[in-house]
Design a protein around this motif. Structure first.
Motif, PDB file in Angstrom:
ATOM      1  N   ALA A 149       0.842  -1.200   0.000  1.00 32.27           N
ATOM      2  CA  ALA A 149       0.000   0.000   0.000  1.00 32.27           C
ATOM      3  C   ALA A 149       0.877   1.249   0.000  1.00 32.27           C
ATOM      4  O   ALA A 149       0.617   2.197  -0.743  1.00 32.27           O
ATOM      5  CB  ALA A 149      -0.918   0.005   1.209  1.00 32.27           C
ATOM      6  N   THR A 150       1.957   1.220   0.815  1.00 37.09           N
ATOM      7  CA  THR A 150       2.842   2.373   0.882  1.00 37.09           C
ATOM      8  C   THR A 150       3.484   2.643  -0.471  1.00 37.09           C
ATOM      9  O   THR A 150       3.526   3.785  -0.945  1.00 37.09           O
ATOM     10  CB  THR A 150       3.951   2.147   1.931  1.00 37.09           C
ATOM     11  N   LEU A 151       3.919   1.561  -1.111  1.00 37.93           N
ATOM     12  CA  LEU A 151       4.554   1.725  -2.417  1.00 37.93           C
ATOM     13  C   LEU A 151       3.562   2.254  -3.449  1.00 37.93           C
ATOM     14  O   LEU A 151       3.869   3.166  -4.224  1.00 37.93           O
ATOM     15  CB  LEU A 151       5.134   0.383  -2.888  1.00 37.93           C
ATOM     16  N   ALA A 152       2.375   1.653  -3.445  1.00 38.39           N
ATOM     17  CA  ALA A 152       1.348   2.079  -4.416  1.00 38.39           C
ATOM     18  C   ALA A 152       0.996   3.534  -4.198  1.00 38.39           C
ATOM     19  O   ALA A 152       0.815   4.303  -5.153  1.00 38.39           O
ATOM     20  CB  ALA A 152       0.096   1.209  -4.288  1.00 38.39           C
ATOM     21  N   LEU A 153       0.939   3.886  -2.928  1.00 39.87           N
ATOM     22  CA  LEU A 153       0.599   5.262  -2.594  1.00 39.87           C
ATOM     23  C   LEU A 153       1.667   6.224  -3.100  1.00 39.87           C
ATOM     24  O   LEU A 153       1.374   7.242  -3.729  1.00 39.87           O
ATOM     25  CB  LEU A 153       0.498   5.378  -1.078  1.00 39.87           C
ATOM     26  N   ARG A 154       2.933   5.880  -2.772  1.00 40.34           N
ATOM     27  CA  ARG A 154       4.039   6.727  -3.218  1.00 40.34           C
ATOM     28  C   ARG A 154       4.019   6.862  -4.738  1.00 40.34           C
ATOM     29  O   ARG A 154       4.169   7.952  -5.296  1.00 40.34           O
ATOM     30  CB  ARG A 154       5.373   6.137  -2.748  1.00 40.34           C
ATOM     31  N   GLN A 155       3.769   5.684  -5.401  1.00 41.44           N
ATOM     32  CA  GLN A 155       3.739   5.691  -6.863  1.00 41.44           C
ATOM     33  C   GLN A 155       2.622   6.613  -7.371  1.00 41.44           C
ATOM     34  O   GLN A 155       2.839   7.432  -8.267  1.00 41.44           O
ATOM     35  CB  GLN A 155       3.513   4.256  -7.373  1.00 41.44           C
ATOM     36  N   SER A 156       1.458   6.475  -6.762  1.00 43.95           N
ATOM     37  CA  SER A 156       0.317   7.268  -7.238  1.00 43.95           C
ATOM     38  C   SER A 156       0.558   8.756  -6.974  1.00 43.95           C
ATOM     39  O   SER A 156       0.205   9.603  -7.783  1.00 43.95           O
ATOM     40  CB  SER A 156      -0.979   6.794  -6.586  1.00 43.95           C
ATOM     41  N   LEU A 157       1.198   9.032  -5.826  1.00 44.34           N
ATOM     42  CA  LEU A 157       1.517  10.427  -5.534  1.00 44.34           C
ATOM     43  C   LEU A 157       2.531  10.973  -6.536  1.00 44.34           C
ATOM     44  O   LEU A 157       2.401  12.089  -7.034  1.00 44.34           O
ATOM     45  CB  LEU A 157       2.062  10.563  -4.109  1.00 44.34           C
ATOM     46  N   MET A 158       3.564  10.123  -6.815  1.00 40.16           N
ATOM     47  CA  MET A 158       4.570  10.519  -7.802  1.00 40.16           C
ATOM     48  C   MET A 158       3.896  10.834  -9.127  1.00 40.16           C
ATOM     49  O   MET A 158       4.184  11.839  -9.779  1.00 40.16           O
ATOM     50  CB  MET A 158       5.586   9.383  -8.029  1.00 40.16           C
ATOM     51  N   ASP A 159       2.982   9.927  -9.504  1.00 40.41           N
ATOM     52  CA  ASP A 159       2.272  10.116 -10.766  1.00 40.41           C
ATOM     53  C   ASP A 159       1.443  11.397 -10.743  1.00 40.41           C
ATOM     54  O   ASP A 159       1.531  12.231 -11.632  1.00 40.41           O
ATOM     55  CB  ASP A 159       1.329   8.942 -11.039  1.00 40.41           C
ATOM     56  N   LEU A 160       0.613  11.504  -9.704  1.00 39.09           N
ATOM     57  CA  LEU A 160      -0.364  12.590  -9.697  1.00 39.09           C
ATOM     58  C   LEU A 160       0.318  13.944  -9.562  1.00 39.09           C
ATOM     59  O   LEU A 160      -0.054  14.898 -10.237  1.00 39.09           O
ATOM     60  CB  LEU A 160      -1.365  12.399  -8.568  1.00 39.09           C
ATOM     61  N   TYR A 161       1.298  14.021  -8.701  1.00 42.48           N
ATOM     62  CA  TYR A 161       1.996  15.291  -8.559  1.00 42.48           C
ATOM     63  C   TYR A 161       3.019  15.446  -9.667  1.00 42.48           C
ATOM     64  O   TYR A 161       3.681  16.488  -9.768  1.00 42.48           O
ATOM     65  CB  TYR A 161       2.668  15.396  -7.189  1.00 42.48           C
ATOM     66  N   GLY A 162       3.136  14.416 -10.485  1.00 42.39           N
ATOM     67  CA  GLY A 162       3.966  14.526 -11.674  1.00 42.39           C
ATOM     68  C   GLY A 162       5.425  14.700 -11.349  1.00 42.39           C
ATOM     69  O   GLY A 162       6.090  15.617 -11.824  1.00 42.39           O
ATOM     70  N   LEU A 163       5.948  13.843 -10.509  1.00 45.46           N
ATOM     71  CA  LEU A 163       7.361  13.979 -10.177  1.00 45.46           C
ATOM     72  C   LEU A 163       8.221  13.042 -11.008  1.00 45.46           C
ATOM     73  O   LEU A 163       9.402  12.868 -10.745  1.00 45.46           O
ATOM     74  CB  LEU A 163       7.568  13.750  -8.679  1.00 45.46           C
ATOM     75  N   GLU A 164       7.633  12.412 -12.007  1.00 45.94           N
ATOM     76  CA  GLU A 164       8.406  11.570 -12.923  1.00 45.94           C
ATOM     77  C   GLU A 164       8.556  12.315 -14.239  1.00 45.94           C
ATOM     78  O   GLU A 164       7.587  12.868 -14.745  1.00 45.94           O
ATOM     79  CB  GLU A 164       7.677  10.244 -13.155  1.00 45.94           C
ATOM     80  N   GLY A 165       9.762  12.302 -14.760  1.00 42.90           N
ATOM     81  CA  GLY A 165      10.000  12.961 -16.037  1.00 42.90           C
ATOM     82  C   GLY A 165      10.099  14.474 -15.881  1.00 42.90           C
ATOM     83  O   GLY A 165      10.017  14.996 -14.769  1.00 42.90           O
ATOM     84  N   ASN A 166      10.264  15.188 -17.023  1.00 45.06           N
ATOM     85  CA  ASN A 166      10.379  16.639 -16.929  1.00 45.06           C
ATOM     86  C   ASN A 166       8.999  17.295 -16.835  1.00 45.06           C
ATOM     87  O   ASN A 166       7.967  16.620 -16.887  1.00 45.06           O
ATOM     88  CB  ASN A 166      11.191  17.190 -18.099  1.00 45.06           C
ATOM     89  N   LEU A 167       8.990  18.616 -16.700  1.00 46.90           N
ATOM     90  CA  LEU A 167       7.749  19.334 -16.431  1.00 46.90           C
ATOM     91  C   LEU A 167       6.684  19.078 -17.506  1.00 46.90           C
ATOM     92  O   LEU A 167       5.523  18.879 -17.205  1.00 46.90           O
ATOM     93  CB  LEU A 167       8.055  20.834 -16.346  1.00 46.90           C
TER      94      LEU A 167
END
Lengths: 341, 332
Positions: free
Chosen positions: B55-73
């Protein structure tokens, strides 16, 4: 004068009475007006702004609400069934008499049609109130009537803002006269229209009056329109009737100095110099001048004019005027003929 | 058709632009923050409750995705739009793994039902009462209605809500204290009846204040209409008073009121937060309060996006309805 008058006002006094912070203010907008209008005639009421024309119209129409109060006198209609009081009608009496017998063409007509209602719906509202009939029938009736006015059928489906000023005025006149009223009041019907449209409106009113045999009471400050339409003209000044005569007499041989100025202000084709304007302004009606109300502006004012109000005297042929200059003359005439009012 | 080309299409474009800017701002705001929202959120979440490692990993992943911290702007921005368009708002933190979309989906109908109905009822009541009172200012009933509504108007709606709650659930226990309905959702009289029963007090608390507001506006507009030339002309022609009031006075006062209705309806998507909390009503307002208390960023973002789209859409719908009400807009 075989027929009884269709509209008769006797010594009518109508004041705007207001009271604010304990201070009572009385504006004597109509102050002792007597007139009688014969069936079938076009009766003009003239005078400058603020002379009480509109107030007089409200009283003659029986459409007044506080602060305008009838103080004295009577207004009576007679449609051939004996006189009926116009000032004390209740709602039902008003509804029974309006539009079918007494109608009203308002001023301007830019905003007298409901902007969110189609012309056809407005016609249905006005007609069915006084003559209940289904929508289809009013449509037929209106179509036929509008055709006489040179208006296309499509007007019925239009909203007021889609019509030109002239069309709107014709629609309004049609709306006021479709039930063939006996007595039509027209309040500045040509104001705010350009002269070409004015002409067609004048002709239209004349034709309606002739076709229906109606009586038309025309209120306008425009002496040109009065000359074109009216049979008889009454001139109001500061809430009082100062002169009344048939149109020809008013224009050719006015007796009251105010009427003389009113006529004198009309431009003619031969004009080479500027027209003379009357000095001063019409008096405030909450504190009118003593004596003759015209004396502060009158070039012939005498001492008597400042203290004594001139009576409305009858000259030859029902010509009435209120001026000290002619009071004596009328006294002589009174010996040979009894005075009217 | 000119109506389509000159009226409808420009408004659709305007609607799209408003939503585009709103969503883009929602994307940019977390980025302006000097703190890392993911660490913040994770820290807060794991401080009070233990999540399973997946759950923690999925959450972090979803947060990364949603806040868009993967890739450039730019890729982040495009990904964000992709999620928004798919309606994928990620899981709720406080009710993991239920998705935000599911939770909003269950809350929104309560809110739309409660606020939509009470707004429309209050609008209609205020419009008609205000019109009547404006046209007949001297009648005893119009004075009575005016005095009542004007004294109610300054009372905030949540105070009205508390007063109603105390009166009708405690002193006179006629209505239920909390909840939105009884029994399972179905198209039966008993279920619909319970909806009305549970919704009555919250709706009433909203209707009272909104009616008073609408009444004051409507009365002022009607007083102006009353002295207009067309109303005077209709009166001289002795048209029935009822017809004058409805077809001539109120019909014309409606024009500005419709615009205002749009704005009130748009506010639905923010939920009547306090009303829903006071009455324990399971709508968006209740959801939002819980989300704020629990720092449920996904949920807050979801409700923000929804209100952007909701307000823009409501204004669009009213703009599109305007030609039906004002013929002068229809033809130019």
């Amino acid at each position: 004068m075989a027929q009884p008058p269709i509209l008769e006002a006797r010594d009518l006094k109508a004041y705007y009475i207001t009271e604010a912070f304990g201070v009572r203010r009385t504006v004597k907008a109509v102050d002792g007006v007597s007139l009688s209008i014969q069936p079938g005639e076009i009766y003009g009421i003239a005078g400058e702004s603020g002379c009480g024309k509109s107030t007089l119209l409200k009283m003659l129409l029986g459409e007044f609400e506080p602060p305008l109060t009838p103080v004295e006198g009577t207004v009576a209609y007679d449609f051939g069934e004996g006189p009926s009081d116009a000032l004390g009608m209740d709602e039902a009496e008003v509804a029974s008499i309006r539009w079918s017998r007494v109608s009203y063409v308002p001023q301007g007509s830019m905003h007298v049609l409901n902007p969110v209602r189609r012309i056809g719906d407005t016609f249905h509202d006005f007609i069915s109130t006084h003559r209940p009939m289904p929508r289809r029938q009013t449509n037929e009736m209106v179509k036929a009537y509008l055709a006489e006015f040179g208006l296309r059928e499509g007007v019925l489906q239009s909203f007021p803002h889609q019509l030109s000023g002239g069309m709107r005025q014709r629609v309004t006149i049609a709306l006021a006269t479709i039930l063939s009223p006996k007595l039509i009041f027209a309040d500045e019907p040509t104001t705010a229209l350009d002269v070409v449209v004015q002409r067609s409106v004048i002709q239209l009113l004349k034709r309606i009056q002739r076709d229906h045999g109606s009586t038309l009471v025309l209120i306008t400050h425009d002496m040109g329109v009065q000359a074109n339409l009216a049979d008889r003209i009454a001139v109001l000044y500061a809430g009082k009737l100062v002169e009344e005569a048939d149109t020809r007499t008013i224009f050719k041989a006015p007796r009251h100095p105010y009427t003389q100025h009113l006529i004198g202000s009309l431009p003619t084709l031969e004009d080479k110099v500027a027209r003379q304007s009357l000095p001063g302004r019409p008096p405030a009606l909450d504190d009118p001048p003593t004596g003759c109300r015209f004396h502060p502006r009158c070039p012939y004012a005498m001492d008597i004019c400042k203290s004594v109000e001139p009576p409305l005297v009858t000259l030859e042929d029902g010509h009435r005027a209120a001026c000290h200059l002619i009071t004596d003359e009328a006294d002589h005439a009174a010996h040979s003929r009894p005075a009217l009012a | 058709m000119t109506l389509l080309k000159e009226y409808i299409v420009p408004r659709l474009i305007q609607w799209a632009i408003v939503i585009f800017i709103g969503v883009s701002l929602t994307f940019l705001i977390p980025r302006m923050s000097p703190i890392n929202p993911i660490d913040q959120a994770m820290g807060r979440l794991t401080a009070f409750q233990t999540l399973s490692p997946e759950a923690t990993l999925a959450l972090r992943q979803s947060l990364m995705d949603l806040y868009g911290l993967e890739g450039n702007l730019l890729t982040q921005y495009l990904n964000f739009w992709g999620r928004v368009l798919r309606g994928d708002l990620g899981p709720s933190f406080s009710a993991f793994p239920t998705t935000v979309a599911d939770m909003i989906g269950s809350g929104i109908w309560w809110t739309i039902g409660l606020l939509g109905l009470s707004t429309i009822i209050a609008w209609t009541l205020g419009l008609v009462l205000g019109g009547l009172a404006g046209y007949f200012p001297d009648r005893w009933w119009s004075k009575a209605v005016e005095n009542t509504l004007v004294s109610i108007y300054p009372i905030p709606y949540y105070i009205v809500a508390f007063i109603l709650l105390m009166l009708f659930t405690y002193y006179l226990p006629i209505f239920p204290l909390v909840g939105g309905s009884r029994g399972t959702a179905s198209f039966s009289w008993s279920y619909i009846g319970s909806l009305v029963y549970y919704g009555f007090l919250p709706a009433l608390s909203l209707v009272i204040g909104a009616t008073a507001f609408r009444f004051i506006m409507s009365k002022a507009l009607a007083s102006t209409e009353r002295s207009s030339d067309y109303v005077r002309f209709a009166e001289i022609a002795a048209l029935p008073k009822r017809r004058i009031v409805f077809r001539y006075v109120i019909r014309n006062t409606m024009l500005p009121q419709v615009t205002d209705l749009a704005l009130s309806l748009a506010a639905i998507f923010e939920g009547a937060l306090i009303t829903e909390v006071v009455f324990g009503y399971p709508g968006l307002g209740y959801l939002l309060l819980n989300a704020i208390n629990a720092s449920d960023y996904n949920m807050i973002m979801g409700i923000t996006l929804l209100s952007i789209v909701g307000i823009a859409t409501a204004s669009l719908l009213v703009d599109l309805c305007y030609p039906l009400i004002d013929p002068r807009v229809r033809y130019r």
